[in-house]
Write a protein that holds these residues in place. Structure first.
Motif, PDB file in Angstrom:
ATOM      1  N   PRO A   3       0.841  -1.202   0.000  1.00 35.56           N
ATOM      2  CA  PRO A   3       0.000   0.000   0.000  1.00 35.56           C
ATOM      3  C   PRO A   3       0.878   1.255   0.000  1.00 35.56           C
ATOM      4  CG  PRO A   3      -0.671  -1.547   1.734  1.00 35.56           C
ATOM      5  CD  PRO A   3       0.626  -2.043   1.188  1.00 35.56           C
ATOM      6  N   GLY A   4       0.523   2.214  -0.843  1.00 31.95           N
ATOM      7  CA  GLY A   4       1.281   3.466  -0.895  1.00 31.95           C
ATOM      8  C   GLY A   4       2.381   3.476  -1.936  1.00 31.95           C
ATOM      9  N   ILE A   5       2.622   2.318  -2.565  1.00 31.10           N
ATOM     10  CA  ILE A   5       3.622   2.271  -3.641  1.00 31.10           C
ATOM     11  C   ILE A   5       2.910   2.016  -4.964  1.00 31.10           C
ATOM     12  CG2 ILE A   5       5.557   0.958  -4.646  1.00 31.10           C
ATOM     13  CD1 ILE A   5       6.483   2.565  -2.290  1.00 31.10           C
ATOM     14  N   GLN A   6       3.192   2.884  -5.923  1.00 26.00           N
ATOM     15  CA  GLN A   6       2.615   2.724  -7.261  1.00 26.00           C
ATOM     16  C   GLN A   6       3.721   2.229  -8.188  1.00 26.00           C
ATOM     17  OE1 GLN A   6      -0.707   3.853  -8.547  1.00 26.00           O
ATOM     18  NE2 GLN A   6       0.087   2.597 -10.236  1.00 26.00           N
ATOM     19  N   TYR A  35      13.423   2.273 -13.798  1.00 24.37           N
ATOM     20  CA  TYR A  35      12.269   1.662 -13.139  1.00 24.37           C
ATOM     21  C   TYR A  35      11.779   2.673 -12.107  1.00 24.37           C
ATOM     22  CZ  TYR A  35       9.277  -1.580 -10.647  1.00 24.37           C
ATOM     23  OH  TYR A  35       8.182  -2.180 -10.074  1.00 24.37           O
ATOM     24  N   VAL A  36      10.644   3.288 -12.410  1.00 26.72           N
ATOM     25  CA  VAL A  36      10.201   4.443 -11.631  1.00 26.72           C
ATOM     26  C   VAL A  36       8.929   4.116 -10.851  1.00 26.72           C
ATOM     27  CG1 VAL A  36       9.537   6.875 -11.759  1.00 26.72           C
ATOM     28  CG2 VAL A  36      11.178   5.949 -13.402  1.00 26.72           C
ATOM     29  N   ILE A  37       9.034   4.191  -9.539  1.00 25.80           N
ATOM     30  CA  ILE A  37       7.848   3.988  -8.697  1.00 25.80           C
ATOM     31  C   ILE A  37       7.346   5.347  -8.222  1.00 25.80           C
ATOM     32  CG2 ILE A  37       8.547   1.694  -7.911  1.00 25.80           C
ATOM     33  CD1 ILE A  37       9.320   3.073  -5.186  1.00 25.80           C
ATOM     34  N   GLU A  38       6.145   5.349  -7.639  1.00 27.61           N
ATOM     35  CA  GLU A  38       5.620   6.578  -7.046  1.00 27.61           C
ATOM     36  C   GLU A  38       5.252   6.305  -5.591  1.00 27.61           C
ATOM     37  OE1 GLU A  38       2.405   8.248  -9.443  1.00 27.61           O
ATOM     38  OE2 GLU A  38       3.508   7.580 -11.217  1.00 27.61           O
ATOM     39  N   LYS A  41       6.901  15.224  -7.507  1.00 25.70           N
ATOM     40  CA  LYS A  41       6.955  15.104  -6.041  1.00 25.70           C
ATOM     41  C   LYS A  41       6.925  13.657  -5.570  1.00 25.70           C
ATOM     42  CE  LYS A  41       4.714  19.495  -4.991  1.00 25.70           C
ATOM     43  NZ  LYS A  41       3.757  19.853  -6.059  1.00 25.70           N
ATOM     44  N   LYS A  42       6.515  12.743  -6.449  1.00 23.09           N
ATOM     45  CA  LYS A  42       6.277  11.358  -6.013  1.00 23.09           C
ATOM     46  C   LYS A  42       7.242  10.333  -6.611  1.00 23.09           C
ATOM     47  CE  LYS A  42       2.115  12.859  -4.663  1.00 23.09           C
ATOM     48  NZ  LYS A  42       1.413  12.729  -3.437  1.00 23.09           N
TER      49      LYS A  42
END
Ligand SMILES: *Cc1c(COP(=O)(O)O)cnc(C)c1O
Length: 369
Positions: A267-270, A285-288, A338-339
């Protein structure tokens, strides 16, 4: 454990024998500028991209710049590109005297939002530079359609997308694309380097002049050009690496898949989303994450290097402060700045390292809820 974002020494160690052989041969040849080695690389890279011509240049930035010049884009013209890219995509448009017109990105894929391109067009629009960001192709069909309808030039920024595909075709899918061989790119030199690949004979011819002080034949200068050649030593390095590119890209995709399976449920990771019909080559490899800065610090303290691509959107860069761009103009790009966080990604990454990165991200998220 120490994990770099991209571990070039590890790749170099694996290739050391062939690289040393190549260096010895190049040293003995004494031909460092516009040599047969460069021609060989250009021919091989053009074939790899499925294009007729490749022209080796000093950087991806110059590939974009010289392409704009070769197509006759200049003062008074507007060029549309994505608000989230490396700065030089927009910089070169300004540098040649044209006006960069930025368009926000698609929230799912982070490439240019094609639904907003037509609204950004004016009678001055001359070209579009779609960016295949992070290794993922932009949605080219709608862009190609607009280009046909309004007679626009397309130059694909494929600087992060060597070997990437759109609907089964390697980029560039239009006639011309720019590549960078900056060391950390999927195909990287030992310094700056780039290439323009094209099916357009006129553009290819022009580039041969532009990159070489306006001369195709030494000391006969037909036009005002610039100095932007790919060094033969760099071409030699790239010729060693190019045969591996396809399998390296495959490995990147395997790593991305493993990351996805480990991070997807947190939860909280895109996790990054792949566009339908695209072959994503995961340059990055880019997460948010909402608490991105704290996460980045947490990872850093545990030896994991991460980077933000990019922390300041193009329209908010100081260099463009005299333009009309306003904060809030490109909400998706600004929100993502920002993310987003790029996690370590390189073909030689071990499963143990991937698991460690994922575990550390998970631990941070669990602890700080
Ligand atoms: C790297 C990059 C460039 C510029 O390439 P250089 O070789 O560093 O000049 C341009 N656009 C994008 C999207 C890039 O990633």
């Amino acid at each position: 454990m120490k994990i770099r974002l991209i571990d070039l020494p590890r790749q170099n160690a694996l290739l050391k024998k062939s690289l040393m052989q190549v260096f010895e041969r190049e040293i003995a040849s004494g031909k460092f500028i516009l040599s047969e080695r460069l021609e060989k690389f250009e021919k091989t890279f053009a074939e790899f991209c499925g294009k007729k011509y490749a022209i080796g240049l000093n950087s991806g930035t110059d590939a974009l710049r010289l392409a704009l010049l070769a197509y006759g884009v200049g003062p008074g013209d507007e060029v549309i590109t994505a608000a989230n890219s490396y700065f030089s995509t927009a910089m070169v448009i300004s540098d040649i005297g044209a006006t960069p017109v930025l368009v926000d990105i698609d929230p799912a894929t982070s490439t240019i939002d094609v639904s907003k391109v037509e609204k950004s067009m004016t009678t001055k629009t001359k070209a579009i530079i779609p960016v295949h960001l992070y290794g993922q192709p932009a949605d080219m069909d709608p862009i190609l359609m607009l280009a046909r309808r309004y007679n626009l030039i397309i130059i694909e920024d494929a600087c992060q997308a060597h070997g990437s595909e759109y609907k089964g075709t390697r980029v560039p899918v239009s006639e011309t694309g720019a590549f960078s061989f900056y060391p950390g790119k999927n195909l990287g030199a030992f310094g700056d380097g780039g290439a323009l690949v094209t099916d357009n004979k006129h553009v290819a011819e022009k580039l041969l002049f532009l990159r070489n002080d306006g001369a195709k034949m030494k000391y006969y200068h037909d036009m005002i050009g610039m100095k932007s050649r790919l060094d033969s030593l760099q071409a030699a390095v790239l010729l060693v690496k190019l045969p591996y590119l396809k399998s390296w890209n495959k490995k990147r995709r395997v790593i991305a898949k493993l990351y996805n399976s480990l991070l997807g449920d947190i939860p909280g990771i895109q996790i990054p989303q792949e566009a339908k019909g695209g072959y994503h080559v995961y340059h990055l490899y880019v997460i948010e994450c909402d608490r991105r800065n704290a996460l980045q610090l947490y990872l850093k303290r545990r030896g994991i290097e991460t980077v933000i691509h990019y922390p300041v959107p193009i329209h908010l860069q100081k260099a463009f402060r005299n333009k009309d761009y306003k904060r809030g103009a490109f909400p998706v790009t600004e929100y993502k700045a920002k993310k987003i966080l790029s996690l370590p990604m390189f073909p030689e990454m071990t499963e143990r390292e991937i698991l460690f990165v994922a575990k550390t991200v998970k631990r941070f998220m669990e602890r700080s809820v």
